[in-house]
Design a protein around this motif. Sequence first.
Motif, PDB file in Angstrom:
ATOM      1  N   LEU A 374       0.788  -1.304  -0.002  1.00  0.00           N
ATOM      2  CA  LEU A 374      -0.134  -0.246  -0.045  1.00  0.00           C
ATOM      3  C   LEU A 374       0.814   1.350   0.006  1.00  0.00           C
ATOM      4  CD1 LEU A 374      -2.682  -0.815   2.787  1.00  0.00           C
ATOM      5  CD2 LEU A 374      -2.852  -0.874   0.198  1.00  0.00           C
ATOM      6  N   PHE A 375       2.165   0.964   0.634  1.00  0.00           N
ATOM      7  CA  PHE A 375       3.178   2.276   0.626  1.00  0.00           C
ATOM      8  C   PHE A 375       4.278   1.917  -0.027  1.00  0.00           C
ATOM      9  CE2 PHE A 375       0.335   2.013   4.520  1.00  0.00           C
ATOM     10  CZ  PHE A 375      -0.058   3.381   4.570  1.00  0.00           C
ATOM     11  N   LEU A 401      12.686  -1.186   9.805  1.00  0.00           N
ATOM     12  CA  LEU A 401      11.167  -1.043   9.636  1.00  0.00           C
ATOM     13  C   LEU A 401      10.959   0.041   8.704  1.00  0.00           C
ATOM     14  CD1 LEU A 401      10.512  -0.831  13.530  1.00  0.00           C
ATOM     15  CD2 LEU A 401      10.407  -2.833  12.151  1.00  0.00           C
ATOM     16  N   ASN A 402       9.903   0.176   8.340  1.00  0.00           N
ATOM     17  CA  ASN A 402       9.166   1.246   7.446  1.00  0.00           C
ATOM     18  C   ASN A 402       8.555   2.150   8.135  1.00  0.00           C
ATOM     19  OD1 ASN A 402      10.600   0.184   4.817  1.00  0.00           O
ATOM     20  ND2 ASN A 402       8.854  -1.369   5.139  1.00  0.00           N
ATOM     21  N   VAL A 403       8.816   3.332   7.973  1.00  0.00           N
ATOM     22  CA  VAL A 403       7.789   4.545   8.650  1.00  0.00           C
ATOM     23  C   VAL A 403       7.567   5.577   7.553  1.00  0.00           C
ATOM     24  CG1 VAL A 403       8.996   4.099  10.926  1.00  0.00           C
ATOM     25  CG2 VAL A 403       9.973   6.140   9.567  1.00  0.00           C
ATOM     26  N   LYS A 404       6.682   6.621   8.037  1.00  0.00           N
ATOM     27  CA  LYS A 404       6.293   7.371   6.998  1.00  0.00           C
ATOM     28  C   LYS A 404       7.401   8.618   7.211  1.00  0.00           C
ATOM     29  CE  LYS A 404       2.412  10.680   6.498  1.00  0.00           C
ATOM     30  NZ  LYS A 404       3.315  12.008   6.553  1.00  0.00           N
ATOM     31  N   ARG A 405       7.599   9.106   6.010  1.00  0.00           N
ATOM     32  CA  ARG A 405       8.636  10.293   6.143  1.00  0.00           C
ATOM     33  C   ARG A 405       7.777  11.566   6.404  1.00  0.00           C
ATOM     34  NH1 ARG A 405      11.277  11.693   0.428  1.00  0.00           N
ATOM     35  NH2 ARG A 405       9.451  12.421   0.010  1.00  0.00           N
ATOM     36  N   PRO A 406       8.227  12.514   7.518  1.00  0.00           N
ATOM     37  CA  PRO A 406       7.647  13.699   7.885  1.00  0.00           C
ATOM     38  C   PRO A 406       7.086  14.538   6.359  1.00  0.00           C
ATOM     39  CG  PRO A 406       9.469  13.525   9.060  1.00  0.00           C
ATOM     40  CD  PRO A 406       9.634  12.472   8.005  1.00  0.00           C
ATOM     41  N   ASP A 409       3.267  13.931   1.865  1.00  0.00           N
ATOM     42  CA  ASP A 409       3.035  12.665   0.956  1.00  0.00           C
ATOM     43  C   ASP A 409       3.046  11.443   1.865  1.00  0.00           C
ATOM     44  OD1 ASP A 409       5.679  12.904   1.858  1.00  0.00           O
ATOM     45  OD2 ASP A 409       6.637  13.396  -0.073  1.00  0.00           O
ATOM     46  N   ASN A 410       2.640  10.567   1.152  1.00  0.00           N
ATOM     47  CA  ASN A 410       2.740   9.185   1.919  1.00  0.00           C
ATOM     48  C   ASN A 410       4.101   8.340   1.732  1.00  0.00           C
ATOM     49  OD1 ASN A 410       0.658   9.215   3.684  1.00  0.00           O
ATOM     50  ND2 ASN A 410      -0.863   8.576   2.192  1.00  0.00           N
ATOM     51  N   VAL A 411       5.089   9.133   1.532  1.00  0.00           N
ATOM     52  CA  VAL A 411       6.314   8.336   1.210  1.00  0.00           C
ATOM     53  C   VAL A 411       6.842   7.674   2.471  1.00  0.00           C
ATOM     54  CG1 VAL A 411       8.734   8.484   0.209  1.00  0.00           C
ATOM     55  CG2 VAL A 411       6.862   9.947  -1.084  1.00  0.00           C
ATOM     56  N   VAL A 412       7.292   6.460   2.149  1.00  0.00           N
ATOM     57  CA  VAL A 412       7.939   5.556   3.271  1.00  0.00           C
ATOM     58  C   VAL A 412       9.472   5.863   3.277  1.00  0.00           C
ATOM     59  CG1 VAL A 412       7.874   3.267   4.004  1.00  0.00           C
ATOM     60  CG2 VAL A 412       5.963   4.191   3.495  1.00  0.00           C
ATOM     61  N   VAL A 413       9.921   5.608   4.523  1.00  0.00           N
ATOM     62  CA  VAL A 413      11.516   5.500   4.541  1.00  0.00           C
ATOM     63  C   VAL A 413      12.085   4.468   5.553  1.00  0.00           C
ATOM     64  CG1 VAL A 413      12.179   7.826   3.853  1.00  0.00           C
ATOM     65  CG2 VAL A 413      11.500   7.416   6.228  1.00  0.00           C
ATOM     66  N   PRO A 414      12.939   3.680   5.034  1.00  0.00           N
ATOM     67  CA  PRO A 414      13.387   2.912   5.972  1.00  0.00           C
ATOM     68  C   PRO A 414      14.358   3.290   7.262  1.00  0.00           C
ATOM     69  CG  PRO A 414      14.903   2.890   3.993  1.00  0.00           C
ATOM     70  CD  PRO A 414      13.895   3.796   3.907  1.00  0.00           C
ATOM     71  N   ILE A 415      14.118   2.825   8.552  1.00  0.00           N
ATOM     72  CA  ILE A 415      14.688   3.259   9.477  1.00  0.00           C
ATOM     73  C   ILE A 415      15.434   2.013  10.175  1.00  0.00           C
ATOM     74  CG2 ILE A 415      13.768   5.550   9.927  1.00  0.00           C
ATOM     75  CD1 ILE A 415      12.672   3.215  12.345  1.00  0.00           C
ATOM     76  N   VAL A 504      26.878   2.956  11.800  1.00  0.00           N
ATOM     77  CA  VAL A 504      25.439   2.721  12.091  1.00  0.00           C
ATOM     78  C   VAL A 504      24.723   3.069  10.856  1.00  0.00           C
ATOM     79  CG1 VAL A 504      23.578   3.435  13.238  1.00  0.00           C
ATOM     80  CG2 VAL A 504      25.624   3.755  14.466  1.00  0.00           C
ATOM     81  N   PRO A 505      23.736   2.001  10.344  1.00  0.00           N
ATOM     82  CA  PRO A 505      23.266   2.441   9.000  1.00  0.00           C
ATOM     83  C   PRO A 505      22.428   3.703   9.099  1.00  0.00           C
ATOM     84  CG  PRO A 505      22.250   0.435  10.169  1.00  0.00           C
ATOM     85  CD  PRO A 505      23.285   1.006  10.931  1.00  0.00           C
ATOM     86  N   SER A 506      22.181   4.295   8.192  1.00  0.00           N
ATOM     87  CA  SER A 506      21.336   5.766   8.012  1.00  0.00           C
ATOM     88  C   SER A 506      20.346   5.490   7.092  1.00  0.00           C
ATOM     89  CB  SER A 506      22.435   6.651   7.483  1.00  0.00           C
ATOM     90  OG  SER A 506      22.688   6.517   6.102  1.00  0.00           O
ATOM     91  N   VAL A 507      19.507   6.394   7.136  1.00  0.00           N
ATOM     92  CA  VAL A 507      18.059   6.331   6.115  1.00  0.00           C
ATOM     93  C   VAL A 507      18.732   6.208   4.850  1.00  0.00           C
ATOM     94  CG1 VAL A 507      16.270   7.460   5.146  1.00  0.00           C
ATOM     95  CG2 VAL A 507      16.441   7.322   7.566  1.00  0.00           C
TER      96      VAL A 507
END
Length: 522
Positions: A374-375, A401-406, A409-415, A504-507
Amino acid sequence: MSGVENQTSARQLPPHVFVLFGATGDLAHRKLFPAMYQLHRKGLVPDGFSVVGTARTKYTNEGFRDEVFQSMQSFVKGGIPNDDVWRSFAERIHYVPGNVDKVEDFRNLHDYISQVEEERDHGGNRMFYLAMAPRFFGETALFLKESGLADTKGWRRLIIEKPFGHNHESAAALNEQLRSAFEEEEIYRIDHYLGKEMVQNIEVIRFANSMFEPLWDNRSIASVQITSSETVGVEDRASYYEKAGVLRDMIQNHMLQMVMMTAMEPPSRLRTEAIRDEKVKVLRSLRRYDIEEVKKNVVRGQYRAGEINGQAVPGYLEEKGVAPGSKTETFMAARLFIDNFRWAGVPFYIRTGKRMPVKSTEIVVQFRNMPKHLFFNQDGNLGPNLLVIRINPVEGMYMQLNVKRPGTDNVVVPIAMEFSQPSDKSPEAYERLLHDAMIGDSTFFTRWDEVSLAWKFVDPIAEAFADSSTPLHEYASGEWGPQAATDLVQGEPGIWWPVYGEKVPSVESLLMCEKAQAVEVK
Ligand SMILES: NC(=O)C1=CN([C@@H]2O[C@H](COP(=O)(O)OP(=O)(O)OC[C@H]3O[C@@H](n4cnc5c(N)ncnc54)[C@H](OP(=O)(O)O)[C@@H]3O)[C@@H](O)[C@H]2O)C=CC1
Ligand SMILES: O=C1O[C@H](COP(=O)(O)O)[C@@H](O)[C@H](O)[C@H]1O
């Protein structure tokens, strides 16, 4: 006051004489004396604890103590002061010159140890540690018996270093020699990866968190990847490494141990044999490969010249002691399958090698994709959830995990939801393992049936390598192994997940990875 800490939470060790064969060698100085010093410094060793070192080089007790003190300056981080802690530790150290080829030298050693035992009560217990070349293991065990050294009033234990044999046949022969002098319960086969804090933590992460166990199977997990990469080359160990290669040096032991810890069923109780039983079942279910399957599922490589951290380094064939045209593999990747109900169909990818870009050991558990997306992220993709257990140099874990980018829009980013603990707070693997052997806990040592099954898995691969039916790929130092290793990873995820070493992994890095995956999976 001796300056020794009173560490009440860890378990006080029982009295015993620690008999160290190969006391002048690299392992003894680099790992074993520093580990014993730390146990002493933490107040864990009782009055009745003495170390009797032996090797051929001649030293007096004093001379040998000085030698150990000097080596501690290099091998204990920051060195050690010449204070009461050191002096009280040094008093525990003795040295008896001897050659393990001569049974009369064992008798001499026996006389000395009996004297040490008369001066102070050691409970009649003796620990024997064989920190010598493996060719001495069998004979030393037999001479321990013949000289009467192994006849103790209390317990006796034998700690034995790797490699345990060169193949199944030689390992079985060695085991028989050991068993003619010691019971299986008295034999502690070292695999130092089992002493690593985060390897031991795998069980806790899995069995003390209710959120993981219900998802820990082929219904929810798409694949597992275990990488152990090293930046160092063969160093000065060519005489050993030429015969071992990475298959015997890392896969037969450390890598398979990590597979077992990741894939085992929960033990019925937290008891040594219950845990080992579950680990062994994984090896019983591990699919064995014939030559044709080795060709499809195993990739080997050898490093060429290149750069590591901006420094030019030579290729394997130019290293000291390596035979011209050597075919020894310094890298191996494989796709493994564990044919049981829990893991049927889930590939376990493993890779390990020398002269790779970073020093890192990580286990990446990849969860299956959502049934419907969906995202999406900014590239129109959606990355999977990962659980990454970081063994070294960082000790910790993160969940991707996937979260919504502030924004609107409904774009998702991995964190990466991350946890890490300072590795200098953890005991060194050898400290932990010595402690366990001294209290008689063999949970994190390998039982004979584990060793035997690991060789049965490895032997056909070694045969395929020996008859050149699998190509020996080249890779430049500073690369992640040959291209063929990348091609091995098919379906989900389609790539090797990056390992981060100290970082440390970054977005950004996670997104780059998703992008790569989207391209590869197509
Ligand atoms: N070094 C390391 O970091 C690691 C080592 N290991 C394993 O530990 C074991 C020891 O390795 P390492 O310390 O590097 O090897 P070294 O070659 O540095 O040491 C070998 C030891 O054996 C002694 N020795 C050799 N021949 C005899 C003999 N005939 N009689 C009595 N003593 C003898 C040597 O002393 P002397 O010459 O004075 O007799 C020396 O103390 C090996 O099995 C290795 O695979 C495993 C993991 C890591
Ligand atoms: O047993 C061995 O392990 C080391 C890697 O251990 P680590 O604790 O530094 O990850 C490897 O370099 C060596 O070849 C092998 O014998």
